[in-house]
Every structure is written in C-alpha cells, then in structure tokens.
Motif scaffolding. Structure first.
Motif, mmCIF file in Angstrom:
data_model
loop_
_atom_site.group_PDB
_atom_site.id
_atom_site.type_symbol
_atom_site.label_atom_id
_atom_site.label_comp_id
_atom_site.label_asym_id
_atom_site.label_seq_id
_atom_site.Cartn_x
_atom_site.Cartn_y
_atom_site.Cartn_z
ATOM 1 N N ARG A 25 0.846 -1.204 0.000
ATOM 2 C CA ARG A 25 0.000 0.000 0.000
ATOM 3 C C ARG A 25 0.875 1.245 0.000
ATOM 4 O O ARG A 25 1.649 1.473 0.929
ATOM 5 C CB ARG A 25 -0.900 0.006 1.236
ATOM 6 N N GLU B 216 -5.343 9.218 7.166
ATOM 7 C CA GLU B 216 -6.185 8.023 7.054
ATOM 8 C C GLU B 216 -5.399 6.820 6.520
ATOM 9 O O GLU B 216 -5.943 5.734 6.404
ATOM 10 C CB GLU B 216 -7.375 8.282 6.119
ATOM 11 N N ARG C 117 -4.583 6.260 3.526
ATOM 12 C CA ARG C 117 -5.193 5.796 2.275
ATOM 13 C C ARG C 117 -4.110 5.308 1.327
ATOM 14 O O ARG C 117 -2.988 5.798 1.336
ATOM 15 C CB ARG C 117 -5.926 6.955 1.589
ATOM 16 N N ASP C 118 -4.473 4.382 0.479
ATOM 17 C CA ASP C 118 -3.577 3.934 -0.583
ATOM 18 C C ASP C 118 -3.557 5.030 -1.645
ATOM 19 O O ASP C 118 -4.586 5.325 -2.258
ATOM 20 C CB ASP C 118 -4.065 2.619 -1.174
ATOM 21 N N ASN D 6 -1.031 12.039 5.271
ATOM 22 C CA ASN D 6 -2.034 11.035 4.926
ATOM 23 C C ASN D 6 -2.584 10.409 6.212
ATOM 24 O O ASN D 6 -2.325 9.237 6.498
ATOM 25 C CB ASN D 6 -1.396 9.974 4.012
#
Length: 97
Positions: free
Chosen positions: A48, A86, A88-89, A84
C-alpha cells in the motif's frame, strides 16, 4: 513524460511493516511490489502506497531516502500522519503515463 526521482513509503495491511524506496517510475515500481517481484515487500505483504515525494534530482531523492531510513519509526509515523492521516492507498494519485 518526465521521470522525476521519487521517494516513497509502502505499508502492510496491518500497518506494522514499512518499506522506503526510491524510483524514477513510481507507477511501475508499485506494480512490481504488488506482483510480488520485490522479495522483501512480497514476503511481508507490503504493497500500500501511503507516502511519496518527488525530487528534482536523483541524488536529492537518494539522500532523502537514506535520511528517512535512518529515522526512528515514530518520526516516520509522524511524517505519514501529517500528509495522509487516514493511511489511504495513494497509488490512484500517481501518473502512470
């Protein structure tokens, strides 16, 4: 398309394992990680993309990669959480042309 040297950080699904690398073709490198063609990331299921930063020159990117690799885990987590939170990818945000 210009190929900017880019430092990137990948993580495993459980966020325990991190991998820091540098490349001039981020989309292609991420694909290699996902296909299991990079031994370390394949072994620990690290795929990721959670952080990346482009640089003007390869020496700049390599110096930054070395700097990040020498940081303690806590400092790396602060860097990731600031850009980032969260986790996220981010692979959908890179240009693959």
């Amino acid at each position: 398309m210009d190929r900017n040297p880019t430092v990137y950080i990948l993580c495993s699904e459980n966020r325990r394992a991190l991998y820091i690398g540098v490349t001039t073709d981020l989309a292609r490198r991420i694909e290699k990680h996902r296909r299991g063609l990079v031994a370390h990331t394949a072994r620990y299921n690290i795929h990721r993309l959670i952080y990346f930063e482009p640089h003007e020159t390869a020496p700049d990117a390599i110096a930054r990669e070395k700097q990040l690799k020498n940081w303690r885990r806590e400092k790396k987590l602060i860097l990731i959480n600031r850009s980032n939170p969260e986790w996220r990818d981010l692979s959908g945000e890179i240009d693959s042309n």
